[in-house]
Scaffold this motif. Structure first.
Motif, PDB file in Angstrom:
ATOM      1  N   SER A 107       0.763  -1.051   0.109  1.00 15.08           N
ATOM      2  CA  SER A 107       0.081  -0.007   0.103  1.00 15.08           C
ATOM      3  C   SER A 107       0.838   1.206  -0.071  1.00 15.08           C
ATOM      4  N   ILE A 108       1.975   1.248   0.638  1.00 16.22           N
ATOM      5  CA  ILE A 108       2.925   2.189   0.542  1.00 16.22           C
ATOM      6  C   ILE A 108       3.432   2.400  -0.602  1.00 16.22           C
ATOM      7  N   ILE A 109       3.786   1.560  -1.265  1.00 14.03           N
ATOM      8  CA  ILE A 109       4.336   1.357  -2.771  1.00 14.03           C
ATOM      9  C   ILE A 109       3.347   2.191  -3.726  1.00 14.03           C
ATOM     10  N   LEU A 110       2.050   1.832  -3.600  1.00 19.62           N
ATOM     11  CA  LEU A 110       1.121   2.497  -4.453  1.00 19.62           C
ATOM     12  C   LEU A 110       0.862   3.835  -4.081  1.00 19.62           C
ATOM     13  N   SER A 111       0.994   4.291  -2.700  1.00 20.99           N
ATOM     14  CA  SER A 111       0.908   5.639  -2.357  1.00 20.99           C
ATOM     15  C   SER A 111       1.985   6.548  -2.679  1.00 20.99           C
ATOM     16  N   GLU A 112       3.190   5.868  -2.732  1.00 22.20           N
ATOM     17  CA  GLU A 112       4.486   6.857  -3.541  1.00 22.20           C
ATOM     18  C   GLU A 112       4.386   6.730  -4.889  1.00 22.20           C
ATOM     19  N   VAL A 113       3.682   5.531  -5.532  1.00 25.49           N
ATOM     20  CA  VAL A 113       3.494   5.651  -7.073  1.00 25.49           C
ATOM     21  C   VAL A 113       2.740   6.878  -7.353  1.00 25.49           C
ATOM     22  N   ASP A 114       1.469   7.216  -6.778  1.00 24.51           N
ATOM     23  CA  ASP A 114       0.376   8.110  -6.872  1.00 24.51           C
ATOM     24  C   ASP A 114       1.330   9.555  -6.402  1.00 24.51           C
ATOM     25  N   ARG A 115       2.196   9.748  -5.491  1.00 25.77           N
ATOM     26  CA  ARG A 115       2.781  10.801  -5.240  1.00 25.77           C
ATOM     27  C   ARG A 115       3.743  11.329  -6.291  1.00 25.77           C
ATOM     28  N   LEU A 116       4.537  10.339  -6.851  1.00 17.70           N
ATOM     29  CA  LEU A 116       5.416  10.245  -7.915  1.00 17.70           C
ATOM     30  C   LEU A 116       4.699  10.974  -9.213  1.00 17.70           C
ATOM     31  N   ASP A 117       3.622  10.412  -9.523  1.00 17.03           N
ATOM     32  CA  ASP A 117       2.722  10.803 -10.367  1.00 17.03           C
ATOM     33  C   ASP A 117       2.418  12.078 -10.466  1.00 17.03           C
ATOM     34  N   GLN A 118       2.036  12.595  -9.278  1.00 17.04           N
ATOM     35  CA  GLN A 118       1.569  14.048  -9.072  1.00 17.04           C
ATOM     36  C   GLN A 118       2.682  15.113  -8.956  1.00 17.04           C
ATOM     37  N   LEU A 119       3.984  14.603  -8.650  1.00 16.57           N
ATOM     38  CA  LEU A 119       5.185  15.335  -8.985  1.00 16.57           C
ATOM     39  C   LEU A 119       5.438  15.479 -10.347  1.00 16.57           C
ATOM     40  N   ILE A 120       5.263  14.355 -11.319  1.00 15.71           N
ATOM     41  CA  ILE A 120       5.526  14.336 -12.833  1.00 15.71           C
ATOM     42  C   ILE A 120       4.401  15.444 -13.162  1.00 15.71           C
ATOM     43  N   GLU A 121       3.378  15.537 -12.724  1.00 12.69           N
ATOM     44  CA  GLU A 121       2.313  16.394 -13.228  1.00 12.69           C
ATOM     45  C   GLU A 121       2.701  17.846 -13.015  1.00 12.69           C
ATOM     46  N   ARG A 122       3.270  17.960 -12.047  1.00  8.79           N
ATOM     47  CA  ARG A 122       3.894  19.634 -11.773  1.00  8.79           C
ATOM     48  C   ARG A 122       5.221  19.892 -12.663  1.00  8.79           C
ATOM     49  N   PHE A 123       5.736  18.807 -12.879  1.00  6.01           N
ATOM     50  CA  PHE A 123       7.051  18.987 -13.388  1.00  6.01           C
ATOM     51  C   PHE A 123       6.608  19.275 -15.171  1.00  6.01           C
ATOM     52  N   LEU A 124       5.477  18.580 -15.545  1.00 11.39           N
ATOM     53  CA  LEU A 124       4.914  18.780 -16.925  1.00 11.39           C
ATOM     54  C   LEU A 124       4.487  20.270 -16.976  1.00 11.39           C
ATOM     55  N   ASN A 125       3.882  20.752 -15.908  1.00 11.51           N
ATOM     56  CA  ASN A 125       3.521  22.143 -15.683  1.00 11.51           C
ATOM     57  C   ASN A 125       4.701  22.993 -16.050  1.00 11.51           C
ATOM     58  N   PHE A 126       5.731  22.511 -15.502  1.00 12.16           N
ATOM     59  CA  PHE A 126       6.895  23.488 -15.733  1.00 12.16           C
ATOM     60  C   PHE A 126       7.417  23.496 -16.881  1.00 12.16           C
ATOM     61  N   ALA A 127       7.503  22.165 -17.600  1.00 13.85           N
ATOM     62  CA  ALA A 127       7.993  21.863 -18.855  1.00 13.85           C
ATOM     63  C   ALA A 127       7.344  22.414 -20.086  1.00 13.85           C
ATOM     64  N   ASN A 128       6.019  22.451 -20.037  1.00 15.44           N
ATOM     65  CA  ASN A 128       5.166  22.866 -20.987  1.00 15.44           C
ATOM     66  C   ASN A 128       4.072  23.814 -20.493  1.00 15.44           C
ATOM     67  N   PRO A 129       4.217  24.877 -20.032  1.00 16.15           N
ATOM     68  CA  PRO A 129       3.275  25.848 -19.589  1.00 16.15           C
ATOM     69  C   PRO A 129       2.054  26.410 -20.706  1.00 16.15           C
ATOM     70  N   ASN A 130       1.126  26.382 -20.370  1.00 15.82           N
ATOM     71  CA  ASN A 130       0.139  26.857 -21.443  1.00 15.82           C
ATOM     72  C   ASN A 130       0.520  28.443 -21.966  1.00 15.82           C
ATOM     73  N   LYS A 131       0.343  28.555 -23.273  1.00 16.70           N
ATOM     74  CA  LYS A 131       0.893  29.849 -23.882  1.00 16.70           C
ATOM     75  C   LYS A 131      -0.390  30.669 -23.267  1.00 16.70           C
ATOM     76  N   PRO A 132       0.254  32.007 -23.174  1.00 23.13           N
ATOM     77  CA  PRO A 132      -0.384  33.215 -22.383  1.00 23.13           C
ATOM     78  C   PRO A 132      -1.776  33.439 -23.330  1.00 23.13           C
ATOM     79  N   ASN A 133      -2.964  33.363 -22.377  1.00 22.65           N
ATOM     80  CA  ASN A 133      -3.991  33.858 -23.070  1.00 22.65           C
ATOM     81  C   ASN A 133      -4.267  35.322 -22.740  1.00 22.65           C
TER      82      ASN A 133
END
Length: 700
Positions: A520-546
């Motif tokens: 269960s800890i492994i699954l929790s850490e996988v979810d946490r890592l997925d959230q971190l990747i999501e933040r990293f993608l926001n840094f990598a490809n921010p939306n173009k300004p509207n």
């Protein structure tokens, strides 16, 4: 008509000739200007429409490519190729995938006969025709055409790939039924003008890539640009993105220009008529006076009759008139030239004065004799002198040791043909400190090449260094962002497999409580890592300004209200110094995110309280708005200042190190720069420079 004109007076003839020539010249120049403007705008509109169609098609291509990649990950997963995996685990795995990606209506596992083994649909009806099932079981991989579902009145696609085990034995087919929700969002997100839009259309053979032109829809004229979507080998029909805008809306600006053009032509004709009348009367007035005097002379001297005037005398009189007209024409031309030059010079002087005061760099002007004629406030500050100490002084003899090297270099540049470019010079301040600055020179000459003087541009060396560092950092973050997007996507696929295997292990070890908790800890850490990747993608490809017009000052005050509800308890005092010119085009949400991150950092740097100074400045000369956020907190160590905008760099145990990196990317997307000045234990100041794309807008 010609006979009637020949009988008119000399003044009327001159007036008509000048008026007709002026009108014809004005008309042809106006028509040429209008045609050139229309052609330039048409070219711009064509490029805009084609680019928008291409970008939209590329987004859809990328989306379909990622779904095909997801299918490959599923097909290669050992969860489906291993015989001893329970059906419940496989069912849980595909249910999680559908839940993670809202774009799938269903994911199913079918056998060689097209029968459904497993599916995420409750009623086991995956909604795929027998014809499509035949194509699936006869191909190792398959991507369908865009299929229209009459029940739901929506489109969908089918992706399939064969599943084989280690012994290369076929285990069945994994089938994805993808809905059009995400593609529809991409299409509906395309906006051009007020009513322009994008649609998906089937490819017509006569339509080429990047085709642009006019079309008629329901009797109305539109402009359209198209770009094809990538066609896969198993698809029969091709599809394309069509960007459409009403012709009247797209070229509304030309209608305004046309109205303005005809208005100017009419006003010009009226003014030219009045001017022609004035000029003709001025030209013929001396001749009329001379004729009157001659008439009076003839009346008083009877012996000078017409019979006594020879042809030579008439010719001499005519020649005298010719000389008179030539002199008059020459004098009028000189008057017009001098008047035009005076107006032109006055306009230049006003523009130069405005530019001179608002330039962010220091400017000094020197005449041909070495006398300093002007200096702006920035230059006075850099050189640490007053205007009285500098202006009207001579480079050769009026300066002491403090500016000796600087004035000597300027005098050499004035005397020679050598231009100084970005030369570093030092001067001693009032505190006996060496202050470095950079200066460049440019000679000014008249039309004949004679020396008029010298223009000197100076700027603080530290400001130049910080600006170059900001540009370099933005370039590195862009390169890192492009790399990060690919890496994050590659990490996400193995994470899905890890989560799937962990879920299987959790199912098989449900009786072992300790092992169950570990998994269960492994699954929790996988979810946490997925959230971190999501933040990293926001840094990598921010939306173009509207872009939209927003008040920077309002964003700053709203941010302080959000964060500062307990500033009083923390002994934090906020001081505002805001420029009234703050209404510029920005992305409200993105800039507010930047302000929240930076102000929150400043507050966290003052655990014992302090002052938070927030100011904004608009520079008219270069259309730049600056925001300064200064705190009296812990400050940043000198060797760490260059690292604070790097991803994952943080000095706090609870931080992710992405906040300032994302801020830097957002400001970069606004074509601006972000800089920081900090002294350990004294505080930090963040400087954000955002260009006003269309200047500031009056808040009426």
């Amino acid at each position: 008509m010609i006979k009637n004109i020949s009988n008119k007076s000399l003044q009327t003839k001159i007036m008509l000739m000048f008026f007709v020539m002026s009108v014809v010249l004005t008309f042809f120049l106006g028509v040429a200007f209008y045609k050139n403007t229309y052609n330039n705008y048409s070219g711009f509109k064509r490029t805009e429409m084609i680019t928008l169609a291409k970008e939209t098609a590329n987004k859809i291509d990328r989306f379909l490519f990622e779904r095909n990649a997801d299918l490959k990950v599923l097909a290669d997963s050992k969860i489906f190729s291993m015989d001893n995996i329970p059906s419940e685990a496989k069912q849980s795995y595909i249910n999680n995938v559908v839940k993670a990606y809202n774009t799938y209506d269903s994911i199913s596992l079918i056998d060689d006969y097209g029968s459904v083994i497993l599916t995420t649909k409750i009623d086991k009806n995956i909604g795929i025709s027998n014809d499509i099932l035949k194509r699936i079981i006869t191909n190792e991989s398959y991507i369908s055409d865009f299929i229209y579902d009459e029940k739901t009145e929506k489109y969908f696609l089918v992706f399939s790939k064969v599943i084989v085990n280690k012994k290369n034995k076929k285990m069945g087919y994994i089938v994805e039924k993808m809905n059009f929700a995400s593609i529809s969002e991409i299409i509906e997100g395309v906006k051009i003008g007020k009513t322009g839009y994008a649609i998906l259309e089937k490819t017509i053979e006569s339509e080429n890539e990047n085709q642009y032109g006019n079309i008629i829809i329901d009797g109305h004229k539109f402009i359209r640009a198209i770009h094809p979507i990538k066609k896969y080998y198993s698809q029969k029909n091709g599809w394309l993105v069509s960007v459409i805008q009403p012709y009247n809306e797209a070229f509304s600006i030309m209608n305004d220009i046309e109205k303005y053009f005809f208005f100017v032509i009419i006003i010009s004709i009226v003014l030219l008529f009045a001017f022609s009348l004035l000029i003709s009367s001025q030209i013929t007035k001396p001749i009329k006076n001379l004729m009157n005097r001659m008439s009076k002379f003839t009346l008083k001297n009877e012996k000078y009759s017409s019979s006594n005037i020879t042809s030579n005398e008439i010719r001499k009189l005519t020649d005298s008139f010719d000389i008179l007209l030539e002199e008059l024409e020459f004098m009028m031309q000189r008057v017009l030239e001098k008047s035009g030059e005076s107006i032109y010079i006055e306009e230049i002087r006003k523009s130069f004065d405005l530019l001179f005061k608002s330039m962010p760099n220091g400017i000094i002007t020197v005449d041909s004799k070495g006398n300093i004629r002007s200096i702006n406030d920035v230059a006075l500050k850099i050189l640490d002198v007053s205007e009285d100490e500098f202006v009207n002084k001579n480079l050769y003899n009026d300066f002491g040791e403090k500016l000796k090297n600087f004035t000597k270099a300027l005098s050499i540049s004035l005397e020679s043909d050598n231009r100084i470019n970005e030369k570093i010079c030092y001067l001693t301040s009032s505190k006996d400190e060496l202050i470095p600055f950079v200066f460049s020179t440019l000679k000014q000459t008249d039309f004949n090449g004679n020396l008029i003087g010298l223009t000197v541009v100076i700027r603080n060396l530290e400001d130049k260094r910080r600006f170059e560092e900001s540009i370099s950092r933005a370039k590195k973050l862009t390169e890192l962002g492009e790399l990060s997007a690919g890496v994050a996507h590659e990490i996400r696929n193995p994470l899905a497999s890890i989560k799937g295997y962990a879920q299987i292990a959790l199912y098989e070890t449900k009786e072992n409580k300790q092992l169950n908790e570990d998994i269960s800890i492994i699954l929790s850490e996988v979810d946490r890592l997925d959230q971190l990747i999501e933040r990293f993608l926001n840094f990598a490809n921010p939306n173009k300004p509207n872009y939209d017009y927003c008040h920077i000052n309002k964003i700053l005050k709203e941010t302080v209200e959000i964060i500062g509800h307990d500033f009083g308890k923390k002994n934090i005092y906020v001081n505002f110094d805001l420029d009234k010119n703050d209404l510029i085009e920005i992305d409200y949400g993105q800039i507010k995110q930047v302000m929240i991150n930076i102000i929150l950092n400043s507050v966290q740097a003052m655990p014992k309280g302090g002052n938070l100074d927030i100011s904004s400045f608009y520079f008219i000369g270069n259309d730049m708005l600056e925001i300064h956020i200064k705190d009296t907190g812990d400050g940043i160590e000198k060797d760490k200042i260059e690292d604070i905008f790097k991803p994952f760099f943080t000095t706090r145990s609870s931080g992710t190190g992405l906040g300032l990196a994302i801020c830097s990317r957002i400001i970069e997307y606004h074509n601006g720069v972000i800089e920081v000045e900090s002294i350990k234990n004294e505080g930090s100041k963040f400087i954000i420079k955002i260009p006003a794309r269309n200047g500031v807008k009056s808040d009426v």
